[in-house]
Write a protein that holds these residues in place. Structure first.
Motif, PDB file in Angstrom:
ATOM      1  N   SER A  27       0.818  -1.219   0.000  1.00  0.00           N
ATOM      2  CA  SER A  27       0.000   0.000   0.000  1.00  0.00           C
ATOM      3  C   SER A  27       0.851   1.269   0.000  1.00  0.00           C
ATOM      4  N   LYS A  28       2.158   1.118   0.327  1.00  0.00           N
ATOM      5  CA  LYS A  28       3.009   2.303   0.445  1.00  0.00           C
ATOM      6  C   LYS A  28       4.136   2.383  -0.580  1.00  0.00           C
ATOM      7  N   GLU A  29       4.687   1.219  -0.959  1.00  0.00           N
ATOM      8  CA  GLU A  29       5.887   1.210  -1.784  1.00  0.00           C
ATOM      9  C   GLU A  29       5.659   0.498  -3.116  1.00  0.00           C
ATOM     10  N   ALA A  30       6.234   1.046  -4.189  1.00  0.00           N
ATOM     11  CA  ALA A  30       6.143   0.407  -5.508  1.00  0.00           C
ATOM     12  C   ALA A  30       7.147  -0.731  -5.639  1.00  0.00           C
ATOM     13  N   THR A  31       8.285  -0.598  -4.950  1.00  0.00           N
ATOM     14  CA  THR A  31       9.342  -1.613  -4.942  1.00  0.00           C
ATOM     15  C   THR A  31       9.923  -1.653  -3.530  1.00  0.00           C
ATOM     16  N   PHE A  32      10.147  -2.858  -3.007  1.00  0.00           N
ATOM     17  CA  PHE A  32      10.658  -2.954  -1.636  1.00  0.00           C
ATOM     18  C   PHE A  32      11.361  -4.293  -1.423  1.00  0.00           C
ATOM     19  N   ILE A  33      12.159  -4.382  -0.358  1.00  0.00           N
ATOM     20  CA  ILE A  33      12.802  -5.627   0.043  1.00  0.00           C
ATOM     21  C   ILE A  33      11.924  -6.283   1.098  1.00  0.00           C
ATOM     22  N   LEU A  34      11.491  -7.492   0.829  1.00  0.00           N
ATOM     23  CA  LEU A  34      10.650  -8.236   1.760  1.00  0.00           C
ATOM     24  C   LEU A  34      11.519  -9.200   2.549  1.00  0.00           C
ATOM     25  N   LYS A  35      11.627  -8.955   3.846  1.00  0.00           N
ATOM     26  CA  LYS A  35      12.430  -9.813   4.709  1.00  0.00           C
ATOM     27  C   LYS A  35      11.541 -10.929   5.259  1.00  0.00           C
ATOM     28  N   ILE A  36      11.843 -12.167   4.886  1.00  0.00           N
ATOM     29  CA  ILE A  36      11.047 -13.307   5.315  1.00  0.00           C
ATOM     30  C   ILE A  36      11.500 -13.758   6.700  1.00  0.00           C
ATOM     31  N   ASP A  37      12.812 -13.929   6.853  1.00  0.00           N
ATOM     32  CA  ASP A  37      13.422 -14.292   8.120  1.00  0.00           C
ATOM     33  C   ASP A  37      14.884 -13.851   8.077  1.00  0.00           C
ATOM     34  N   ASP A  38      15.708 -14.335   9.018  1.00  0.00           N
ATOM     35  CA  ASP A  38      17.110 -13.898   9.069  1.00  0.00           C
ATOM     36  C   ASP A  38      17.921 -14.313   7.844  1.00  0.00           C
ATOM     37  N   LYS A  39      17.472 -15.359   7.156  1.00  0.00           N
ATOM     38  CA  LYS A  39      18.215 -15.880   6.013  1.00  0.00           C
ATOM     39  C   LYS A  39      17.611 -15.511   4.668  1.00  0.00           C
ATOM     40  N   ASN A  40      16.321 -15.245   4.628  1.00  0.00           N
ATOM     41  CA  ASN A  40      15.624 -15.066   3.354  1.00  0.00           C
ATOM     42  C   ASN A  40      15.024 -13.675   3.195  1.00  0.00           C
ATOM     43  N   GLN A  41      15.380 -13.042   2.086  1.00  0.00           N
ATOM     44  CA  GLN A  41      14.716 -11.812   1.683  1.00  0.00           C
ATOM     45  C   GLN A  41      14.700 -11.721   0.160  1.00  0.00           C
ATOM     46  N   ILE A  42      13.689 -11.094  -0.372  1.00  0.00           N
ATOM     47  CA  ILE A  42      13.551 -10.959  -1.823  1.00  0.00           C
ATOM     48  C   ILE A  42      13.169  -9.525  -2.163  1.00  0.00           C
ATOM     49  N   ALA A  43      13.519  -9.126  -3.384  1.00  0.00           N
ATOM     50  CA  ALA A  43      13.127  -7.806  -3.871  1.00  0.00           C
ATOM     51  C   ALA A  43      11.779  -7.944  -4.576  1.00  0.00           C
ATOM     52  N   VAL A  44      10.828  -7.116  -4.178  1.00  0.00           N
ATOM     53  CA  VAL A  44       9.468  -7.211  -4.712  1.00  0.00           C
ATOM     54  C   VAL A  44       9.065  -5.904  -5.390  1.00  0.00           C
ATOM     55  N   SER A  45       8.557  -6.020  -6.605  1.00  0.00           N
ATOM     56  CA  SER A  45       7.894  -4.888  -7.260  1.00  0.00           C
ATOM     57  C   SER A  45       6.499  -5.351  -7.658  1.00  0.00           C
ATOM     58  N   TRP A  46       5.617  -4.403  -7.912  1.00  0.00           N
ATOM     59  CA  TRP A  46       4.259  -4.816  -8.298  1.00  0.00           C
ATOM     60  C   TRP A  46       3.675  -3.836  -9.303  1.00  0.00           C
ATOM     61  N   TRP A  47       2.836  -4.394 -10.151  1.00  0.00           N
ATOM     62  CA  TRP A  47       2.194  -3.629 -11.217  1.00  0.00           C
ATOM     63  C   TRP A  47       0.780  -3.245 -10.788  1.00  0.00           C
ATOM     64  N   VAL A  48       0.433  -1.983 -10.968  1.00  0.00           N
ATOM     65  CA  VAL A  48      -0.930  -1.543 -10.680  1.00  0.00           C
ATOM     66  C   VAL A  48      -1.900  -2.182 -11.665  1.00  0.00           C
ATOM     67  N   SER A  49      -1.458  -2.267 -12.908  1.00  0.00           N
ATOM     68  CA  SER A  49      -2.252  -2.866 -13.981  1.00  0.00           C
ATOM     69  C   SER A  49      -1.353  -3.782 -14.795  1.00  0.00           C
ATOM     70  N   ALA A  50      -1.959  -4.685 -15.540  1.00  0.00           N
ATOM     71  CA  ALA A  50      -1.180  -5.580 -16.398  1.00  0.00           C
ATOM     72  C   ALA A  50      -0.588  -4.844 -17.593  1.00  0.00           C
ATOM     73  N   LYS A  51      -1.072  -3.646 -17.875  1.00  0.00           N
ATOM     74  CA  LYS A  51      -0.625  -2.895 -19.046  1.00  0.00           C
ATOM     75  C   LYS A  51       0.621  -2.099 -18.713  1.00  0.00           C
ATOM     76  N   ARG A  52       1.653  -2.219 -19.531  1.00  0.00           N
ATOM     77  CA  ARG A  52       2.952  -1.608 -19.234  1.00  0.00           C
ATOM     78  C   ARG A  52       2.950  -0.084 -19.364  1.00  0.00           C
ATOM     79  N   THR A  53       1.908   0.500 -20.002  1.00  0.00           N
ATOM     80  CA  THR A  53       1.866   1.948 -20.174  1.00  0.00           C
ATOM     81  C   THR A  53       1.211   2.651 -18.984  1.00  0.00           C
ATOM     82  N   ARG A  54       0.800   1.890 -17.969  1.00  0.00           N
ATOM     83  CA  ARG A  54       0.168   2.508 -16.805  1.00  0.00           C
ATOM     84  C   ARG A  54       1.084   2.401 -15.580  1.00  0.00           C
TER      85      ARG A  54
END
Length: 326
Positions: A6-33
């Motif tokens: 709800s706040k960030e377009a791209t962020f690092i998601l920390k799962i636990d002390d060993k696992n984290q992933i970089a997450v981005s998300w699309w508002v729409s499936a269309k690349r022009t939005r």
């Protein structure tokens, strides 16, 4: 995770002390939005797994737009090594002043958490994960359309036709099947080392060109370059960003172009027919005619300097209003 979405377009998601992933998300499936390429670009410097969440369909209601995920979007993410989670919205708010339009759409968080949990233990590359996502496209599509039926009933908003949506979703599967067939046919000829081929369909000069990229697995990926020009044995692959204002195009626009530069700067064995060419990637920026570099404000100057450094390090050129900067 729901707070981050709800706040960030791209962020690092920390799962636990060993696992984290970089997450981005699309508002729409269309690349022009909403500049989704810029969001993905911001995740690429992360050393671990990079995932982008894309809604299979975004229906804003009968008074709004409806966009569908396309195969070439999944292809591009695969080439960039980005894992795709094809997701769906399951909640929304009715938009004021419109009888049949919704806003503030929200993903099914439980579904995303399950997908990320599965991804953490996944051992293969982004391409194979993304192909498996397409295998589940009918199931994901059904979840999406069922959710929109519930949203429609809950908010009293009429959505677009379910039947036409089902047809569009089925097209995604066809794209995957075509890719796999081409991959099988070309696998026998694939070299041990990774190489890619670019094949504009015709000799072009300053106009949009169609590009076919073949990776080491033999799969074909189809893209376009805003402009293609041929000079001797050089082929100029140009991605253009424009603003009518008296300043540089927006940072999001430039990041969008940089994503294409990543593809173009990593091409090998570039041919038109059987004739080899040297690819010259160019990021072309155009502005209002009154624009002058010396008049840029501090933040624009800083951004421009960072862009020039990136071009030097990654071997692409910058054109600014027809003047070569690098």
């Amino acid at each position: 995770m729901d707070k981050a979405l709800s706040k960030e377009a791209t962020f690092i998601l920390k799962i636990d002390d060993k696992n984290q992933i970089a997450v981005s998300w699309w508002v729409s499936a269309k690349r022009t939005r909403s500049y989704p390429y810029a969001r993905v670009y911001d995740s690429l410097s992360f050393a671990g797994k990079k995932v982008t969440i894309i809604p299979i369909v975004k229906d804003e209601g009968k008074d709004g737009d409806r966009d569908f995920l396309q195969w070439d979007t999944v292809s591009l993410m695969s080439l960039l090594g980005v894992y795709v989670i094809i997701a769906y919205y399951n909640d929304a708010t009715k938009k004021s002043r419109y009888e049949n339009k919704i806003t503030e759409q929200r993903f099914d968080i439980d579904y995303l958490k399950n997908q990320i949990k599965e991804l953490l233990s996944y051992q293969s590359d982004a391409l194979h994960w993304n192909l498996s996502q397409i295998d589940n496209i009918a199931e994901i599509g059904k979840k999406a359309l069922d959710s929109y039926i519930k949203i429609s009933q809950k908010l009293g908003v009429e959505m677009h036709s379910k039947e036409s949506a089902e047809k569009r979703i089925a097209e995604l599967k066809k794209g995957k099947n075509t890719f796999m067939e081409l991959s099988r046919n070309l696998a026998k000829m694939a070299q041990k080392r990774e190489s890619v081929t670019i094949q504009p369909k015709e000799h072009l000069e300053g106009i949009k060109g169609t590009i076919t990229i073949t990776n080491y697995l033999g799969g074909n990926y189809y893209f376009t370059s805003d402009e293609v020009e041929l000079y001797d044995k050089n082929i100029y692959l140009i991605d253009a960003k424009h603003t009518k204002e008296n300043k540089l195009p927006s940072l999001e626009d430039i990041k969008d172009g940089l994503l294409k530069m990543i593809l173009f700067t990593n091409l090998e064995d570039v041919k038109i027919g059987n004739e080899k060419f040297t690819p010259i990637p160019i990021l072309k920026l155009t502005t209002a005619e009154t624009f002058k570099i010396v008049d840029m404000n501090k933040s624009q100057k800083e951004m421009f300097e960072v862009l020039k450094k990136e071009a030097q390090i990654n071997n692409f050129n910058i054109l600014l209003n027809k003047h070569k900067i690098l």
